[in-house]
Design a protein around this motif. Structure first.
Motif, PDB file in Angstrom:
ATOM      1  N   MET A 109      64.643  53.299  25.462  1.00 11.13           N
ATOM      2  CA  MET A 109      65.347  52.027  25.145  1.00 11.13           C
ATOM      3  C   MET A 109      65.113  51.332  26.682  1.00 11.13           C
ATOM      4  O   MET A 109      65.328  50.071  26.675  1.00 11.13           O
ATOM      5  CB  MET A 109      66.940  52.430  25.395  1.00 11.13           C
ATOM      6  N   LEU A 110      64.916  52.173  27.811  1.00 14.95           N
ATOM      7  CA  LEU A 110      64.632  51.443  29.026  1.00 14.95           C
ATOM      8  C   LEU A 110      63.609  50.229  29.074  1.00 14.95           C
ATOM      9  O   LEU A 110      63.585  49.326  29.559  1.00 14.95           O
ATOM     10  CB  LEU A 110      64.379  52.304  30.110  1.00 14.95           C
ATOM     11  N   HIS A 111      62.526  50.742  28.202  1.00 11.62           N
ATOM     12  CA  HIS A 111      61.588  49.751  28.155  1.00 11.62           C
ATOM     13  C   HIS A 111      61.875  48.445  27.492  1.00 11.62           C
ATOM     14  O   HIS A 111      61.177  47.456  27.748  1.00 11.62           O
ATOM     15  CB  HIS A 111      60.177  50.417  27.389  1.00 11.62           C
ATOM     16  N   ALA A 112      62.951  48.400  26.625  1.00  8.71           N
ATOM     17  CA  ALA A 112      63.362  47.059  25.964  1.00  8.71           C
ATOM     18  C   ALA A 112      64.237  46.345  26.855  1.00  8.71           C
ATOM     19  O   ALA A 112      64.230  45.173  27.027  1.00  8.71           O
ATOM     20  CB  ALA A 112      63.968  47.285  24.658  1.00  8.71           C
ATOM     21  N   VAL A 113      65.492  47.167  27.363  1.00 14.77           N
ATOM     22  CA  VAL A 113      66.467  46.748  28.279  1.00 14.77           C
ATOM     23  C   VAL A 113      65.932  45.996  29.707  1.00 14.77           C
ATOM     24  O   VAL A 113      66.525  45.106  30.043  1.00 14.77           O
ATOM     25  CB  VAL A 113      67.578  47.915  28.688  1.00 14.77           C
ATOM     26  N   ASP A 114      65.308  46.765  30.393  1.00 15.42           N
ATOM     27  CA  ASP A 114      64.709  46.514  31.683  1.00 15.42           C
ATOM     28  C   ASP A 114      64.137  45.030  31.748  1.00 15.42           C
ATOM     29  O   ASP A 114      64.373  44.313  32.453  1.00 15.42           O
ATOM     30  CB  ASP A 114      63.830  47.603  32.548  1.00 15.42           C
ATOM     31  N   VAL A 151      69.782  42.494  25.250  1.00 10.98           N
ATOM     32  CA  VAL A 151      70.421  43.586  25.957  1.00 10.98           C
ATOM     33  C   VAL A 151      71.612  43.758  25.403  1.00 10.98           C
ATOM     34  O   VAL A 151      72.059  44.996  25.297  1.00 10.98           O
ATOM     35  CB  VAL A 151      70.901  42.511  27.730  1.00 10.98           C
ATOM     36  N   ALA A 152      72.187  42.846  24.704  1.00 12.35           N
ATOM     37  CA  ALA A 152      73.632  43.014  23.891  1.00 12.35           C
ATOM     38  C   ALA A 152      73.213  43.807  22.685  1.00 12.35           C
ATOM     39  O   ALA A 152      74.016  44.861  22.332  1.00 12.35           O
ATOM     40  CB  ALA A 152      74.213  41.857  23.460  1.00 12.35           C
ATOM     41  N   GLY A 153      72.137  43.953  22.239  1.00 11.85           N
ATOM     42  CA  GLY A 153      71.991  44.549  21.036  1.00 11.85           C
ATOM     43  C   GLY A 153      71.398  46.049  21.339  1.00 11.85           C
ATOM     44  O   GLY A 153      71.965  46.977  20.491  1.00 11.85           O
ATOM     45  N   THR A 154      70.844  46.286  22.223  1.00 13.61           N
ATOM     46  CA  THR A 154      70.532  47.750  22.745  1.00 13.61           C
ATOM     47  C   THR A 154      72.015  48.394  23.311  1.00 13.61           C
ATOM     48  O   THR A 154      71.899  49.501  23.275  1.00 13.61           O
ATOM     49  CB  THR A 154      69.349  47.873  23.754  1.00 13.61           C
ATOM     50  N   GLY A 155      72.559  47.469  23.841  1.00 19.09           N
ATOM     51  CA  GLY A 155      73.993  48.194  24.399  1.00 19.09           C
ATOM     52  C   GLY A 155      74.702  48.625  23.192  1.00 19.09           C
ATOM     53  O   GLY A 155      75.729  49.514  23.503  1.00 19.09           O
ATOM     54  N   SER A 156      74.657  47.965  21.830  1.00 17.00           N
ATOM     55  CA  SER A 156      75.620  48.170  21.026  1.00 17.00           C
ATOM     56  C   SER A 156      75.378  49.750  20.300  1.00 17.00           C
ATOM     57  O   SER A 156      75.964  50.263  19.670  1.00 17.00           O
ATOM     58  CB  SER A 156      75.607  47.530  19.999  1.00 17.00           C
ATOM     59  N   GLY A 157      74.294  50.323  20.591  1.00 15.39           N
ATOM     60  CA  GLY A 157      73.730  51.578  19.981  1.00 15.39           C
ATOM     61  C   GLY A 157      73.974  52.566  21.133  1.00 15.39           C
ATOM     62  O   GLY A 157      73.721  53.828  20.820  1.00 15.39           O
TER      63      GLY A 157
END
Length: 59
Positions: free
Chosen positions: A1-6, A46-52
């Motif tokens: 997930m870090l590869h998407a959020v960062d 950022v919002a979408g990955t945080g919801s999981g």
């Protein structure tokens, strides 16, 4: 997930607000439609990955 959020978080951070420099304030907000769309996409990522993400102790 870090590869998407960062990268999305960095884009969001760089594309909003103001920066104080010795020369004065610099507006970091997008100035054209393409830059605005990039910023919206970064915020959505950022919002979408945080919801999981499950809070610690919730599982």
């Amino acid at each position: 997930m870090l590869h998407a959020v960062d990268p999305a978080g960095q884009a969001l951070w760089r594309g909003a607000g103001t920066e104080l420099t010795p020369a004065g304030e610099q507006d970091l907000c997008p100035t054209d439609e393409e830059s605005r769309e990039d910023l919206v996409n970064a915020a959505s990522t950022v919002a979408g990955t945080g919801s999981g993400v499950e809070p610690l102790g919730a599982g």
